[in-house]
Design a protein around this motif. Structure first.
Motif, PDB file in Angstrom:
ATOM      1  N   ASP A 182       0.847  -1.185   0.000  1.00  0.00           N
ATOM      2  CA  ASP A 182       0.000   0.000   0.000  1.00  0.00           C
ATOM      3  C   ASP A 182       0.890   1.246   0.000  1.00  0.00           C
ATOM      4  N   ARG A 183       0.693   2.077  -1.004  1.00  0.00           N
ATOM      5  CA  ARG A 183       1.532   3.266  -1.142  1.00  0.00           C
ATOM      6  C   ARG A 183       1.407   4.190   0.065  1.00  0.00           C
ATOM      7  N   ARG A 184       0.191   4.222   0.643  1.00  0.00           N
ATOM      8  CA  ARG A 184      -0.048   5.201   1.711  1.00  0.00           C
ATOM      9  C   ARG A 184       0.758   4.891   2.961  1.00  0.00           C
ATOM     10  N   THR A 185       1.066   3.602   3.173  1.00  0.00           N
ATOM     11  CA  THR A 185       1.841   3.248   4.363  1.00  0.00           C
ATOM     12  C   THR A 185       3.307   3.033   4.029  1.00  0.00           C
ATOM     13  N   ALA A 186       3.662   3.251   2.760  1.00  0.00           N
ATOM     14  CA  ALA A 186       5.019   2.910   2.314  1.00  0.00           C
ATOM     15  C   ALA A 186       6.078   3.605   3.162  1.00  0.00           C
ATOM     16  N   ARG A 187       5.917   4.901   3.337  1.00  0.00           N
ATOM     17  CA  ARG A 187       6.953   5.666   4.019  1.00  0.00           C
ATOM     18  C   ARG A 187       7.186   5.136   5.439  1.00  0.00           C
ATOM     19  N   ALA A 188       6.071   4.907   6.136  1.00  0.00           N
ATOM     20  CA  ALA A 188       6.178   4.416   7.508  1.00  0.00           C
ATOM     21  C   ALA A 188       6.808   3.024   7.542  1.00  0.00           C
ATOM     22  N   ARG A 189       6.389   2.171   6.601  1.00  0.00           N
ATOM     23  CA  ARG A 189       6.925   0.809   6.589  1.00  0.00           C
ATOM     24  C   ARG A 189       8.416   0.808   6.249  1.00  0.00           C
ATOM     25  N   ILE A 190       8.787   1.664   5.295  1.00  0.00           N
ATOM     26  CA  ILE A 190      10.202   1.726   4.908  1.00  0.00           C
ATOM     27  C   ILE A 190      11.047   2.218   6.075  1.00  0.00           C
ATOM     28  N   ASP A 191      10.559   3.263   6.743  1.00  0.00           N
ATOM     29  CA  ASP A 191      11.312   3.780   7.888  1.00  0.00           C
ATOM     30  C   ASP A 191      11.415   2.737   8.993  1.00  0.00           C
ATOM     31  N   GLN A 192      10.334   1.993   9.183  1.00  0.00           N
ATOM     32  CA  GLN A 192      10.372   0.989  10.234  1.00  0.00           C
ATOM     33  C   GLN A 192      11.370  -0.120   9.908  1.00  0.00           C
ATOM     34  N   ALA A 193      11.375  -0.526   8.631  1.00  0.00           N
ATOM     35  CA  ALA A 193      12.326  -1.567   8.217  1.00  0.00           C
ATOM     36  C   ALA A 193      13.761  -1.068   8.386  1.00  0.00           C
ATOM     37  N   LEU A 194      13.992   0.189   8.009  1.00  0.00           N
ATOM     38  CA  LEU A 194      15.332   0.770   8.167  1.00  0.00           C
ATOM     39  C   LEU A 194      15.721   0.831   9.636  1.00  0.00           C
ATOM     40  N   ASP A 195      14.747   1.178  10.457  1.00  0.00           N
ATOM     41  CA  ASP A 195      15.003   1.284  11.883  1.00  0.00           C
ATOM     42  C   ASP A 195      15.345  -0.080  12.466  1.00  0.00           C
ATOM     43  N   ARG A 196      14.621  -1.098  12.022  1.00  0.00           N
ATOM     44  CA  ARG A 196      14.851  -2.429  12.576  1.00  0.00           C
ATOM     45  C   ARG A 196      16.254  -2.929  12.288  1.00  0.00           C
ATOM     46  N   VAL A 197      16.794  -2.559  11.132  1.00  0.00           N
ATOM     47  CA  VAL A 197      18.154  -3.018  10.827  1.00  0.00           C
ATOM     48  C   VAL A 197      19.190  -1.960  11.192  1.00  0.00           C
ATOM     49  N   GLY A 198      18.735  -0.865  11.827  1.00  0.00           N
ATOM     50  CA  GLY A 198      19.673   0.145  12.298  1.00  0.00           C
ATOM     51  C   GLY A 198      20.264   1.009  11.211  1.00  0.00           C
ATOM     52  N   LEU A 199      19.529   1.219  10.137  1.00  0.00           N
ATOM     53  CA  LEU A 199      20.070   2.012   9.036  1.00  0.00           C
ATOM     54  C   LEU A 199      19.354   3.352   8.870  1.00  0.00           C
ATOM     55  N   LEU A 200      18.493   3.684   9.814  1.00  0.00           N
ATOM     56  CA  LEU A 200      17.682   4.887   9.643  1.00  0.00           C
ATOM     57  C   LEU A 200      18.568   6.120   9.456  1.00  0.00           C
ATOM     58  N   ALA A 201      19.651   6.183  10.227  1.00  0.00           N
ATOM     59  CA  ALA A 201      20.520   7.365  10.153  1.00  0.00           C
ATOM     60  C   ALA A 201      21.261   7.429   8.821  1.00  0.00           C
ATOM     61  N   ALA A 202      21.473   6.276   8.189  1.00  0.00           N
ATOM     62  CA  ALA A 202      22.234   6.240   6.935  1.00  0.00           C
ATOM     63  C   ALA A 202      21.317   6.074   5.733  1.00  0.00           C
ATOM     64  N   ALA A 203      20.007   6.287   5.950  1.00  0.00           N
ATOM     65  CA  ALA A 203      19.035   5.984   4.893  1.00  0.00           C
ATOM     66  C   ALA A 203      19.224   6.843   3.657  1.00  0.00           C
ATOM     67  N   GLY A 204      19.753   8.056   3.831  1.00  0.00           N
ATOM     68  CA  GLY A 204      19.873   8.958   2.693  1.00  0.00           C
ATOM     69  C   GLY A 204      21.172   8.797   1.917  1.00  0.00           C
ATOM     70  N   LYS A 205      22.058   7.957   2.453  1.00  0.00           N
ATOM     71  CA  LYS A 205      23.353   7.764   1.783  1.00  0.00           C
ATOM     72  C   LYS A 205      23.197   6.906   0.540  1.00  0.00           C
ATOM     73  N   HIS A 206      24.039   7.150  -0.441  1.00  0.00           N
ATOM     74  CA  HIS A 206      24.052   6.299  -1.630  1.00  0.00           C
ATOM     75  C   HIS A 206      24.423   4.875  -1.240  1.00  0.00           C
ATOM     76  N   TYR A 207      23.777   3.927  -1.909  1.00  0.00           N
ATOM     77  CA  TYR A 207      24.055   2.525  -1.606  1.00  0.00           C
ATOM     78  C   TYR A 207      25.527   2.201  -1.807  1.00  0.00           C
ATOM     79  N   ARG A 208      26.127   2.806  -2.832  1.00  0.00           N
ATOM     80  CA  ARG A 208      27.516   2.442  -3.127  1.00  0.00           C
ATOM     81  C   ARG A 208      28.471   2.917  -2.038  1.00  0.00           C
TER      82      ARG A 208
END
Lengths: 374, 291
Positions: A174-200
């Motif tokens: 669901d697009r409407r919950t995408a942002r929250a779900r993505i942030d939560q997934a990032l948070d769970r793996v501890g990447l929230l602070a680095a979420a804006g960095k390029h993957y490379r």
């Protein structure tokens, strides 16, 4: 190492959505891992070589609902004729943490690719979460999170944009919950602070964690992780292990492949051991240990006398050499054996009850070194 | 409790009413942003926009002798609108097919090479759905590239040359607005022609894990087709070549519009799109994804 990497999996910021609290509560309900070693159904997990998960059960109920993954004779022969997977019968009870062990090249990744419908088996079939594959792929895969053969992302996108891309591809998201779900997934793996960095720009550990985050974008019933700690340093390995425990504590079935026994030993309740495309063992960790009963080893200057005493105690497989005597311990208590030996006048220099380490068992099952047969 | 938690706990009852179309559009949009934010593609589009400008400057500096140069070039100095048509003729032979080859060749093979294809399929994106998104995005890229050529040429033409009523190939003179409408029709026709080439590229892209191989193979096909198209001994085969109809939009510049040839061209484009779309579908639908 960046700050977010250090904090991963342990010291979660207390002000984040309280999810850490939720997990620990779930962990208490679930109990220690050891107590969950028996599948919920209470049925013994069939060993390989015995009847497959789909045979020998009564009626249409057949207990398949208890199995998150069930395969029957799953086989893959590649076009060049190489038999990568040779008729394996997987039985992964729902709610367990299943370690899929085997040396590199033993067919683990090929099996996982078949489970996820990426490649077609040449023979046999399987069920995921009770639905026959590949017919049910599109219905079931949204409930299955997966990481296949290492992280793969768009190098020029940020971590968050990468997750958004895969979430957009999900036909159930669901697009409407995408942002929250993505942030939560990032948070769970501890990447929230680095979420804006390029993957490379990510370190290998961050890449692996981002890959795990993809499998956490949606609520899942089954998570399949292929070598999630491959190439990680000990710190990163520990972080991923903690994450697997957290996922399992939510009641999610986790199927994790590895060539590292230590990893499986510390997180898994069940193991399947692959060797050159065949499943050579499947069962609980305890069952794997019981494959090899503990022995008692007595170091003494009078081995003949000691051997006689052990034989009198009706211990089996008594063997002796110049310095020591050993026998299967069976139900005997080692301290009683010791007392009997001393009473009989045996000078006991040392007494040990070595259990074969899982490492030894693993090597026995999979062969020494790099002898990848064929 | 955060919205994320609520979303997760509402999991089993995920809204099914939300149209699959909306979700398809979201996937499509993500595909478009992938293409149009990629630095390589942006550089390519910049070059595509620059060439019509260069062409205009060259024609301003030294007008060609009558009868020389590509079609429409001689009219440019009288009416800047014709720069759009001259630019399309110049670009459709090499540059636009090359740009389409890069995007179409990369579409599936690029995902396979980076490993993201396996993630997309396990998400699951659905194989047919993925292919539809990929082809639609290639189509949009074709349209964007053609429009870019036309707009860049039009702006240059307005700046450098007199602009006014457009004299059609049939000798009729129509108002400028109608002339621009004709140019738009030409752009749409060229887009269809490029999309057919894009379909071939998509099929090639499904056959390999190496995007460069797919791009190169498509360019070879395009150039071979153009060479074959100029060999008069095999003129019987010309109508079946993928590039034969690419420039056959003269009929759109007549009054009344002579659609016989363009219809034939569109039919050829559709045939190529269907045939190679099917090849791509058959290939991706059954392929073992081992990348």
């Amino acid at each position: 190492m960046s700050r977010d990497e250090v904090g991963f999996g342990q010291g979660k910021p207390p002000d984040r959505d309280g999810s850490a609290v939720r997990w620990s509560a779930a962990a208490q309900q679930a109990g220690p891992l050891a107590e969950r070693a028996v599948p919920r159904s209470g049925q013994a997990v069939p060993r390989s070589g015995q009847a497959g998960p789909w045979s020998g059960r009564s009626g249409p109920r057949a207990g398949q609902a208890d199995l998150a993954i069930a395969s029957r004779g799953l086989t893959k022969r590649f076009r060049r004729g190489q038999l990568a997977v040779d008729g394996i019968n997987l039985a992964v009870p729902a709610g367990c943490v299943y370690g899929f062990l085997g040396p590199n090249g033993s067919g683990k990744t090929t099996t996982i690719r078949m489970l996820l419908g990426l490649i077609q088996p040449t023979d046999g079939g399987h069920q995921l979460l009770g639905s026959a594959m590949p017919a049910g792929l599109n219905a079931v895969l949204p409930r299955v999170g997966s990481l296949v053969e290492g992280p793969a992302f768009y190098r020029h996108l940020s971590g968050r944009a990468n997750l958004a891309r895969f979430d957009a591809a999900d036909r159930t998201a669901d697009r409407r919950t995408a942002r929250a779900r993505i942030d939560q997934a990032l948070d769970r793996v501890g990447l929230l602070a680095a979420a804006g960095k390029h993957y490379r720009a990510y370190s290998l550990g961050m890449k692996q964690r981002l890959a795990i985050a993809v499998s956490l974008l949606q609520p899942r019933d089954l998570v399949i992780l292929d070598e999630p700690t491959n190439g990680l340093d000990p710190q990163g390995t520990r972080e991923v292990r903690a994450l697997i425990r957290q996922i399992a504590a939510d009641g999610v079935t986790v199927f994790v492949s590895s060539h590292l026994l230590a990893e499986v030993e510390q997180t898994c309740t069940h193991v399947g051991v692959m060797r050159t495309g065949r499943l050579v063992f499947q069962g609980t960790l305890a069952e794997l240990r019981d494959q090899h009963a503990p022995r008692i080893v007595v170091r003494t200057s009078q081995p003949e006398l000691a051997a006689k005493v052990l034989a009198d105690l009706e211990l089996a497989e008594v063997t002796s050499d110049d310095h020591q005597v050993s026998a299967l311990l069976g139900d005997a208590a080692p301290e009683q054996v010791n007392a009997t030996l001393v009473r009989a006048g045996v000078p006991v220099a040392a007494l040990d009850t070595p259990r074969p380490s899982l490492e030894d068992l693993f090597v026995q099952l999979t062969g020494e070194g790099f002898d990848v047969d064929g | 409790m955060s919205t994320a938690d609520q979303a997760v706990q509402a999991g089993p009852a995920r809204p099914a009413s939300l149209g699959p179309v909306l979700r398809w559009l979201r996937f499509f949009w993500s595909e478009l942003s992938l293409i149009f934010r990629r630095p390589r593609n942006l550089a390519m589009l910049a070059v595509i926009a620059a060439i019509p400008v260069l062409l205009g400057v060259v024609l301003k500096v030294s007008a060609p002798a009558a009868g020389n140069g590509p079609a429409f070039v001689n009219q440019v100095t009288q009416n800047g609108v014709f720069l759009t048509l001259a630019a399309l003729v110049v670009m459709l032979t090499v540059f636009l097919p090359l740009a389409v080859a890069v995007v179409a060749g990369d579409s599936v093979a690029g995902e396979a090479a980076s490993g993201t294809l396996r993630t997309l399929l396990t998400v699951p994106a659905g194989r047919t759905r993925l292919l539809l998104v990929k082809f639609s995005a290639v189509l949009v890229f074709c349209l964007a590239a053609c429009l870019l050529v036309a707009v860049a040429a039009l702006l240059t033409g307005f700046l450098l040359f007199p602009v006014g009523r457009v004299t059609l190939l049939s000798g009729t003179t129509i108002p400028l607005a109608d002339g621009l409408l004709r140019v738009l029709l030409v752009v749409l026709y060229a887009t269809a022609g490029l999309a057919a080439i894009g379909a071939i590229g998509l099929a090639l892209s499904c056959l390999t894990e190496h995007p460069l191989a797919a791009m190169a193979a498509l360019m070879v096909i395009v150039i071979a087709s153009e060479i074959a198209d100029s060999v008069s001994q095999i003129s019987a085969a010309h109508p079946y070549l993928p590039t034969h109809w690419l420039l056959s939009w003269d009929g759109l510049l007549r009054a009344p519009v002579d659609s016989a040839v363009t219809e034939h061209g569109l039919l050829s484009f559709a045939a190529y799109a269907v045939i190679f779309g099917s090849i791509a579908w058959a290939r991706l639908g059954a392929a073992d994804i081992t990348s």
